[in-house]
Scaffold this motif. Structure first.
Motif, PDB file in Angstrom:
ATOM      1  N   ASP A 148       0.911  -1.206  -0.044  1.00 58.19           N
ATOM      2  CA  ASP A 148       0.031   0.091   0.125  1.00 58.19           C
ATOM      3  C   ASP A 148       0.914   1.181   0.139  1.00 58.19           C
ATOM      4  OD1 ASP A 148      -2.126  -1.720   0.035  1.00 58.19           O
ATOM      5  OD2 ASP A 148      -2.405  -1.686   2.189  1.00 58.19           O
ATOM      6  N   LEU A 149       1.799   1.430  -1.011  1.00 56.51           N
ATOM      7  CA  LEU A 149       2.621   2.497  -1.150  1.00 56.51           C
ATOM      8  C   LEU A 149       2.094   3.882  -1.187  1.00 56.51           C
ATOM      9  CD1 LEU A 149       4.769   1.113  -4.057  1.00 56.51           C
ATOM     10  CD2 LEU A 149       5.104   0.606  -1.349  1.00 56.51           C
ATOM     11  N   ALA A 150       1.058   4.210  -1.789  1.00 55.86           N
ATOM     12  CA  ALA A 150       0.469   5.545  -1.808  1.00 55.86           C
ATOM     13  C   ALA A 150      -0.038   5.788  -0.461  1.00 55.86           C
ATOM     14  CB  ALA A 150      -0.629   5.667  -2.733  1.00 55.86           C
ATOM     15  N   ALA A 151      -0.695   4.834   0.217  1.00 53.25           N
ATOM     16  CA  ALA A 151      -1.357   5.031   1.640  1.00 53.25           C
ATOM     17  C   ALA A 151      -0.377   5.182   2.500  1.00 53.25           C
ATOM     18  CB  ALA A 151      -2.266   3.968   2.051  1.00 53.25           C
ATOM     19  N   LEU A 152       0.620   4.445   2.424  1.00 55.62           N
ATOM     20  CA  LEU A 152       1.944   4.652   3.717  1.00 55.62           C
ATOM     21  C   LEU A 152       2.497   5.759   3.506  1.00 55.62           C
ATOM     22  CD1 LEU A 152       1.999   2.656   6.064  1.00 55.62           C
ATOM     23  CD2 LEU A 152       0.489   1.694   4.230  1.00 55.62           C
ATOM     24  N   ALA A 153       2.766   6.233   2.274  1.00 57.14           N
ATOM     25  CA  ALA A 153       3.515   7.432   1.759  1.00 57.14           C
ATOM     26  C   ALA A 153       2.775   8.443   2.563  1.00 57.14           C
ATOM     27  CB  ALA A 153       3.664   7.613   0.432  1.00 57.14           C
ATOM     28  N   GLU A 154       1.342   8.740   2.313  1.00 56.26           N
ATOM     29  CA  GLU A 154       0.699   9.525   3.182  1.00 56.26           C
ATOM     30  C   GLU A 154       0.722   9.892   4.288  1.00 56.26           C
ATOM     31  OE1 GLU A 154      -2.905  10.199  -0.523  1.00 56.26           O
ATOM     32  OE2 GLU A 154      -3.129   8.873   1.371  1.00 56.26           O
ATOM     33  N   VAL A 155       0.667   8.609   4.971  1.00 54.57           N
ATOM     34  CA  VAL A 155       1.022   8.605   6.458  1.00 54.57           C
ATOM     35  C   VAL A 155       2.476   8.863   6.728  1.00 54.57           C
ATOM     36  CG1 VAL A 155       1.095   7.187   8.545  1.00 54.57           C
ATOM     37  CG2 VAL A 155      -0.586   6.751   6.874  1.00 54.57           C
ATOM     38  N   GLY A 156       3.440   8.503   6.149  1.00 55.16           N
ATOM     39  CA  GLY A 156       4.902   8.973   6.224  1.00 55.16           C
ATOM     40  C   GLY A 156       4.986  10.372   6.163  1.00 55.16           C
ATOM     41  N   LEU A 157       4.435  11.151   5.153  1.00 54.75           N
ATOM     42  CA  LEU A 157       4.610  12.558   5.160  1.00 54.75           C
ATOM     43  C   LEU A 157       3.857  13.246   6.093  1.00 54.75           C
ATOM     44  CD1 LEU A 157       4.058  13.341   1.087  1.00 54.75           C
ATOM     45  CD2 LEU A 157       6.247  13.212   2.658  1.00 54.75           C
ATOM     46  N   THR A 158       2.791  12.808   6.663  1.00 55.17           N
ATOM     47  CA  THR A 158       2.090  13.635   7.683  1.00 55.17           C
ATOM     48  C   THR A 158       2.861  13.533   8.861  1.00 55.17           C
ATOM     49  OG1 THR A 158      -0.116  12.758   6.497  1.00 55.17           O
ATOM     50  CG2 THR A 158      -0.157  13.557   8.968  1.00 55.17           C
ATOM     51  N   LEU A 159       3.292  12.444   9.203  1.00 55.53           N
ATOM     52  CA  LEU A 159       4.311  12.232  10.507  1.00 55.53           C
ATOM     53  C   LEU A 159       5.667  12.956  10.410  1.00 55.53           C
ATOM     54  CD1 LEU A 159       4.394   8.406  10.760  1.00 55.53           C
ATOM     55  CD2 LEU A 159       3.189   9.924  12.489  1.00 55.53           C
ATOM     56  N   ALA A 160       5.927  13.433   8.998  1.00 53.56           N
ATOM     57  CA  ALA A 160       6.988  14.260   8.743  1.00 53.56           C
ATOM     58  C   ALA A 160       6.753  15.688   8.768  1.00 53.56           C
ATOM     59  CB  ALA A 160       7.646  13.965   7.388  1.00 53.56           C
ATOM     60  N   GLY A 161       5.323  16.091   8.983  1.00 51.06           N
ATOM     61  CA  GLY A 161       5.052  17.263   9.053  1.00 51.06           C
ATOM     62  C   GLY A 161       4.604  18.097   7.408  1.00 51.06           C
ATOM     63  N   GLU A 162       4.636  17.294   6.514  1.00 55.42           N
ATOM     64  CA  GLU A 162       4.614  17.888   5.165  1.00 55.42           C
ATOM     65  C   GLU A 162       3.006  17.738   4.828  1.00 55.42           C
ATOM     66  OE1 GLU A 162       6.851  17.148   1.901  1.00 55.42           O
ATOM     67  OE2 GLU A 162       8.567  17.728   2.773  1.00 55.42           O
ATOM     68  N   ARG A 163       2.115  17.127   5.463  1.00 48.80           N
ATOM     69  CA  ARG A 163       0.802  16.843   5.201  1.00 48.80           C
ATOM     70  C   ARG A 163       0.076  17.192   6.342  1.00 48.80           C
ATOM     71  NH1 ARG A 163      -1.558  14.027   0.914  1.00 48.80           N
ATOM     72  NH2 ARG A 163      -3.155  13.136   2.125  1.00 48.80           N
ATOM     73  N   PRO A 164      -1.459  17.782   6.069  1.00 48.66           N
ATOM     74  CA  PRO A 164      -2.186  18.146   7.186  1.00 48.66           C
ATOM     75  C   PRO A 164      -2.696  17.098   8.046  1.00 48.66           C
ATOM     76  CG  PRO A 164      -3.245  18.655   5.319  1.00 48.66           C
ATOM     77  CD  PRO A 164      -1.833  18.478   4.895  1.00 48.66           C
ATOM     78  N   TRP A 165      -2.797  17.107   9.155  1.00 46.91           N
ATOM     79  CA  TRP A 165      -3.644  15.999   9.992  1.00 46.91           C
ATOM     80  C   TRP A 165      -5.117  16.312   9.838  1.00 46.91           C
ATOM     81  CZ3 TRP A 165      -0.965  12.099  12.559  1.00 46.91           C
ATOM     82  CH2 TRP A 165       0.352  12.126  12.947  1.00 46.91           C
ATOM     83  N   ALA A 166      -5.706  15.196   9.900  1.00 44.18           N
ATOM     84  CA  ALA A 166      -7.190  15.278   9.767  1.00 44.18           C
ATOM     85  C   ALA A 166      -7.785  15.535  11.292  1.00 44.18           C
ATOM     86  CB  ALA A 166      -7.609  13.801   9.090  1.00 44.18           C
TER      87      ALA A 166
END
Length: 492
Positions: A148-166
Motif C-alpha cells: 500500500d505504497l500510496a497510503a503509507l506514503a501519505e501517513v509518512g509525509l504526515t508524520l514528517a509534517g508535510e501533510r495536514p492532520w485530519a
C-alpha cells in the motif's frame, strides 16, 4: 465495546479482535512493548551498517525498475523524503477514521516485529499519533495488492509534517534516507480494511442464524436437518457449528419438535451446510489476517538474527485476496438461502397464512415488495462476489508483473456486508410478521428472546404501507442478534 484494558504492541501477538475494538473505540489503550522498540533499534543499526558496504534496495538504490540505479551520495539525505513525496499519489475518497486507525495499529505492530530497519523515532512517532488519536488523511484508492505504497506514503509525509492532520497532530518526525521504503513496504491499509470488513461479516453470519431460527419457527420447520447425528456423519467444522447453533437457538437439543413437513425447502434444510461453508471460509480468513498483521514482511527484510538483508516478494498478498474471494462467494450462497426463505414466507402452502402475509382487503400486497428489495440487494451482492484474483497488472517497465488485487477484494467485501445486511433485514421483517399472524408459541429459548426484542422495534401494523422504515429498523436489530447468537447478552 467493553474496555478490556491495555493492548501491548509486541509485533507478534496482535489479535484481529483488538484491532477492531481499538479502531472503532479509539487506540489510546495501546502500549508499545520496550522489547519491541529495542528490536527496532537493533534492526536500524544493522540496516545502516549494511548500507555502507553494499546495495540495499530502496536505501542505496531507487525502487521498482530503478532498482539498479544508485542513489546520488551527495543527495542521499533527501532520498527518503523524495520517495515519500513521489509515492503519495492516492486518490478517491478519504478512508474513514476507523480504517485509518486500523492501518496505523497494524503498521505499528508490523514495525515492532523489527524487520524494517526504520529509525526508532518513526515508530515512537506512530505510537504517539495513535495514543493521541492524531489521524492523517489517507486516500482510499491507489493500491493493487503489492504494497500500500500510496497510503503509507501519505501517513509518512504526515508524520514528517508535510501533510495536514485530519485530527490532532504530533511534532514532526525526521525521515532518514532509508526510512521511506521501509515504512511504506506494507499492506497495512488493505489489512486494516479487511479486518474491519471481516468482523462485520462474521457478526452478520451470526445474526443470520438467529433470523433463520425465526423463519424456521414461522414455517414449522423440521429439526431433523439440524440433528447432531446428521452432522457428525460429515463433520465439517463450520457445519457442525451452525447446526449446533440452530439447536441452541431453537431450544431443541434434546427433543424432536413436531414439524409440518417430512422435508423442508432448501432454505431451511441445507442451511447448516451452506452457512457452515461460509463460516469455515470466515475462519480461514481470520487465520490469514492474524498472520499478516503480525508479519515482518518488508522488502528488504532486515534480519538481525542472520545479520543480513533479504530481497524478496513478501509484499504479495495472494492468500488474503483468495481468502476474500472465497468468503464472498460463500456468503453469496448464504444470502441466496435467505432470499429463498423470504419467498417461502409469502407462500400460503408453507405458512398456512394469507399470500404475502397480507391482512387487508382482497388483493392486498402485504410484504410483496420485500422480495424486490431483496433481489436488488442480492444482485449487487452477486456482482461483488465475483473474484478479483482472475485479473493481473504489469507495471514498472514490466518488472512488476503480478498483482493480487487484495484491496479490490476488500472493497467488494464491504459491498457484500452492506447488501447481505439488507437481505437479512427483509427476511427478518417477514419472519416477525408471520410469527405475529400465526400465533406460534415459541419455546423458552434464544429464538423467543430474539422475537421479543424484534416486536418491541418492528411495527405490528399489517396494513399495506411503506416498509422502508421497518427494513431500516430490522437492519439495526442484527447487531444485538449477533450478540444473542454468541450467548453474550441474551435477553438484553
Amino acid at each position: 465495546m467493553a474496555d478490556h484494558g491495555p493492548v501491548r504492541i509486541t509485533g507478534n501477538d496482535l489479535r484481529c479482535a483488538d484491532i477492531v475494538e481499538l479502531s472503532r473505540d479509539g487506540a489510546g489503550r495501546i502500549e508499545l512493548d520496550p522489547a519491541a522498540l529495542e528490536r527496532v533499534r537493533v534492526a536500524c543499526d544493522l540496516a545502516t551498517h549494511l548500507s555502507t558496504w553494499g546495495n540495499v534496495y530502496g536505501r542505496t538504490t531507487g525502487v521498482g525498475a530503478n532498482r539498479h540505479v544508485a542513489v546520488d551520495p551527495d543527495r542521499a539525505d533527501e532520498h527518503g523524503m523524495r520517495l515519500l513525496r513521489s509515492h503519495a499519489g492516492g486518490y478517491g475518497s478519504l478512508l474513514p477514521d476507523a480504517s485509518v486507525r486500523a492501518l496505523m495499529i497494524i503498521r505499528l505492530n508490523q514495525l515492532a516485529a523489527g524487520g524494517s530497519g526504520v529509525q526508532p523515532d518513526l515508530v515512537t512517532g506512530l505510537d504517539a499519533a495513535l495514543r493521541t488519536d492524531s489521524l492523517p488523511q489517507v486516500h482510499s484508492h491507489g493500491r493493487i495488492g503489492t504494497g500500500d505504497l500510496a497510503a503509507l506514503a501519505e501517513v509518512g509525509l504526515t508524520l514528517a509534517g508535510e501533510r495536514p492532520w485530519a485530527t490532532g497532530g504530533i511534532d514532526p518526525v525526521s525521515i532518514g534516507s532509508g526510512d521511506a521504503l521501509a515504512f511504506m513496504s506494507s499492506n497495512a491499509a488493505t489489512l486494516g480494511e479487511a479486518v474491519l470488513a471481516a468482523a462485520d461479516l462474521g457478526r452478520l453470519l451470526a445474526a443470520g442464524r438467529v433470523v433463520t431460527a425465526l423463519t424456521y419457527s414461522a414455517l414449522g420447520g423440521s429439526p431433523e436437518a439440524y440433528a447432531d447425528a446428521v452432522h457428525r456423519s460429515r463433520p465439517h467444522p463450520g457445519t457442525l457449528q451452525c447446526a449446533a447453533a440452530m439447536r441452541r437457538l431453537l431450544g431443541n437439543q434434546d427433543q424432536q419438535l413436531p414439524a409440518r413437513r417430512l422435508q423442508d425447502p432448501f432454505g431451511l434444510r441445507t442451511f447448516p451446510q451452506v452457512a457452515g461453508a461460509a463460516q469455515d471460509a470466515w475462519t480461514s480468513l481470520q487465520q490469514i489476517l492474524t498472520i499478516e498483521v503480525n508479519a515482518a514482511a518488508e522488502n528488504p527484510l532486515i534480519d538481525s538474527g542472520t545479520g543480513r538483508s533479504y530481497h524478496h516478494g513478501q509484499f504479495a498478498t495472494p492468500h488474503l485476496a483468495q481468502a476474500l474471494d472465497h468468503l464472498r462467494a460463500a456468503v453469496d450462497q448464504v444470502a441466496q438461502l435467505s432470499a429463498a426463505r423470504l419467498t417461502n414466507l409469502t407462500d400460503p402452502a408453507l405458512t398456512e397464512l394469507a399470500p404475502f402475509l397480507a391482512t387487508g382487503p382482497a388483493g392486498s400486497s402485504g410484504i410483496m415488495i420485500l422480495e424486490y428489495v431483496t433481489q436488488d440487494a442480492l444482485a449487487e451482492l452477486r456482482h461483488a462476489a465475483a473474484p478479483v484474483t482472475l485479473g493481473n497488472a504489469v507495471i514498472s517497465r514490466g518488472l512488476e508483473d503480478n498483482a493480487s488485487f487484495a484491496p479490490q477484494a476488500v472493497r467488494q467485501t464491504a459491498t457484500v456486508v452492506r447488501t447481505y445486511r439488507t437481505v437479512l433485514a427483509c427476511e427478518l421483517v417477514g419472519a416477525i410478521r408471520a410469527l405475529r399472524l400465526s400465533g406460534v408459541e415459541l419455546p423458552d429459548a434464544p429464538v423467543r428472546t430474539a422475537y421479543d426484542r424484534a416486536v418491541t422495534v418492528l411495527s405490528d401494523n399489517t396494513d399495506d404501507r411503506v416498509l422502508t422504515p421497518e427494513i431500516d429498523q430490522a437492519e439495526r436489530l442484527l447487531e444485538p442478534f449477533a450478540d444473542l447468537e454468541a450467548g453474550e447478552v441474551a435477553g438484553r
